[in-house]
Design a protein around this motif. Structure first.
Motif, PDB file in Angstrom:
ATOM      1  N   GLY A 142      -4.854   2.387  -2.395  1.00  0.00           N
ATOM      2  CA  GLY A 142      -4.028   1.759  -1.369  1.00  0.00           C
ATOM      3  C   GLY A 142      -3.065   2.748  -0.752  1.00  0.00           C
ATOM      4  N   ARG A 143      -2.437   3.570  -1.574  1.00  0.00           N
ATOM      5  CA  ARG A 143      -1.523   4.589  -1.064  1.00  0.00           C
ATOM      6  C   ARG A 143      -2.262   5.589  -0.167  1.00  0.00           C
TER       7      ARG A 143
ATOM      8  N   LEU B 283      -9.181  -3.686   4.438  1.00  0.00           N
ATOM      9  CA  LEU B 283      -9.188  -3.536   2.988  1.00  0.00           C
ATOM     10  C   LEU B 283     -10.572  -3.836   2.430  1.00  0.00           C
TER      11      LEU B 283
ATOM     12  N   LEU C 272       0.832  -1.203   0.000  1.00  0.00           N
ATOM     13  CA  LEU C 272       0.000   0.000   0.000  1.00  0.00           C
ATOM     14  C   LEU C 272       0.867   1.253   0.000  1.00  0.00           C
TER      15      LEU C 272
ATOM     16  N   ASN D 208      -9.353  -1.017  -2.690  1.00  0.00           N
ATOM     17  CA  ASN D 208      -7.911  -0.949  -2.457  1.00  0.00           C
ATOM     18  C   ASN D 208      -7.259  -2.334  -2.466  1.00  0.00           C
TER      19      ASN D 208
ATOM     20  N   TYR E 153      -2.852   3.951   3.134  1.00  0.00           N
ATOM     21  CA  TYR E 153      -1.611   3.948   3.913  1.00  0.00           C
ATOM     22  C   TYR E 153      -1.416   5.280   4.625  1.00  0.00           C
TER      23      TYR E 153
END
Length: 394
Positions: free
Chosen positions: A348-349, A310, A292, A315, A352
């Protein structure tokens, strides 16, 4: 992050205090080592008054099981010395299943006998299975050990339910703290049209991790193998899985990297398009959080705490554990739909940054330490990557 001294305690009395992070202090100690190492790397280079230094306490060593008893005995002696010199503020015990349960139980019991407060951090994905196989006297002993710490830290709701319902720890002494990982240390490669697509697996090569399922899935039709490269980074029975890849006829695009240290994993992650982890059982794998952080699309099975953090097609792409055809279809879908791969990576980023940064993780652990030890660690640069045990002696 700098904590205030305990009421009625002079600042000079707090200077030089420390908190032991108990775990196998070797990169082959897996997720527990990485979590403890990330936290220690995140602390201050010099600990100011009112903040404790996080120190490693090796409980296993990197050799055989017999040698581990000597390492454990040495760790217990260090606890006694820390109690006698008056500077040991508390012990943060990182525990898994099997022999880890018994080694860390010795640390918990010794610490409490010495009057040193303990926080128990449960990382095990399979402790509930292991616990249920134990004879009743050992189950009772396990419940007693879990009754000793001031707090039991778990990764999510499933582990929390197990600790409360089966280990009978009062709910007000069970805290959920989600792991965090540092910022990537390697720059992401630029994706160009018709480039080689790279799929990465990171973990111990085993059936529990779904490695056979992954190899069988890669042998199914539908993959553009002329521009596909799959890397499996991890220890275990590498030769057996290499033989299986050859038998399936996929060895020309499947590479076995063997056990890989953190810098090598960082390089592989920076080059990857997709991380795949088709496990049957997990807690909350750090490698997923690292993917991520790198903006790498994730294809994984929704087991353990994974589905609590998740979301499918937002994501991550979820595939059922053991479903070889479904795993192949999920991988092909992500690889063949650039917009989906890009969306999973971007989302995903973002996740994070919201939940899994090392700064957030360190702050959460520091609050636990402040509550139960009366003192917390001091953060340093939370972008620092994990160093190997060979690079730094404990």
């Amino acid at each position: 992050m700098r904590s205030e001294p305990m009421p009625g305690t002079a600042v000079r009395e707090l200077e030089g205090r420390y908190i032991y992070m108990a775990c196998p202090w070797t990169p082959k100690g897996g997720g527990m080592f990485k979590v403890a190492d990330y936290l220690i790397q995140a602390q201050a280079c010099s600990t100011p008054a009112g903040a404790a230094e996080l120190r490693p306490l090796d409980t296993r060593g990197g050799a055989n099981a017999l040698y581990s008893f000597w390492v454990l005995a040495t760790a217990l002696v260090r606890l006694v010395r820390g109690r006698l010199d008056g500077r040991l503020a508390g012990v943060h015990v990182n525990m898994a299943e099997r022999l880890s349960l018994f080694r860390k139980s010795a640390v918990v019991i010794t610490s409490r006998a010495l009057g040193v407060p303990v926080v128990l951090h449960l990382h095990a994905a399979q402790l509930h299975h292991f616990y249920r196989t134990l004879p009743r006297p050992l189950q009772a002993l396990t419940r007693w050990v879990f009754s000793l710490p001031a707090s039991c830290v778990v990764l999510g709701t499933a582990a929390r339910s197990f600790v409360i319902d089966e280990l009978r720890v009062p709910a007000d002494r069970v805290e959920i703290v989600i792991n965090g990982v540092p910022e990537p240390t390697e720059a992401r490669r630029k994706v160009v049209a018709n480039a080689v697509q790279r799929v990465l697996f990171v973990g111990n090569l085993s059936e529990r991790k779904g490695v056979s399922d992954l190899l069988q899935a890669l042998a199914l039709p539908g993959f553009v193998t002329a521009r596909l490269e799959v890397s499996l980074a991890g220890g275990g029975d590498v030769q057996a899985y290499q033989a299986k890849a050859q038998e399936l006829g996929i060895d020309r695009f499947v590479r076995f990297e063997g056990w890989s240290d953190q810098p090598k994993v960082a390089r592989l992650m920076a080059r990857a398009d997709v991380l795949v982890l088709p496990s049957y059982d997990e807690g909350l794998p750090l490698v997923i959080l690292e993917a991520l952080a790198n903006g790498v699309a994730v294809v994984c099975s929704p087991v353990g705490e994974i589905p609590s953090v998740l979301t499918h097609d937002v994501n991550a792409c979820f595939v059922r554990p053991g479903d070889v055809a479904g795993l192949a279809a999920g991988l092909q879908r992500v690889l063949q739909q650039p917009e989906l791969m890009d969306r999973l990576g971007r989302n995903g980023r973002a996740l994070y940054e919201q939940q899994f940064s090392l700064a957030r993780f360190f702050a959460s652990v520091a609050r636990v330490h402040q509550r139960h030890f009366g003192i917390a660690g001091q953060p340093r640069n939370t972008h620092t990557s994990s160093a190997s045990a060979q690079e730094r002696s404990p």
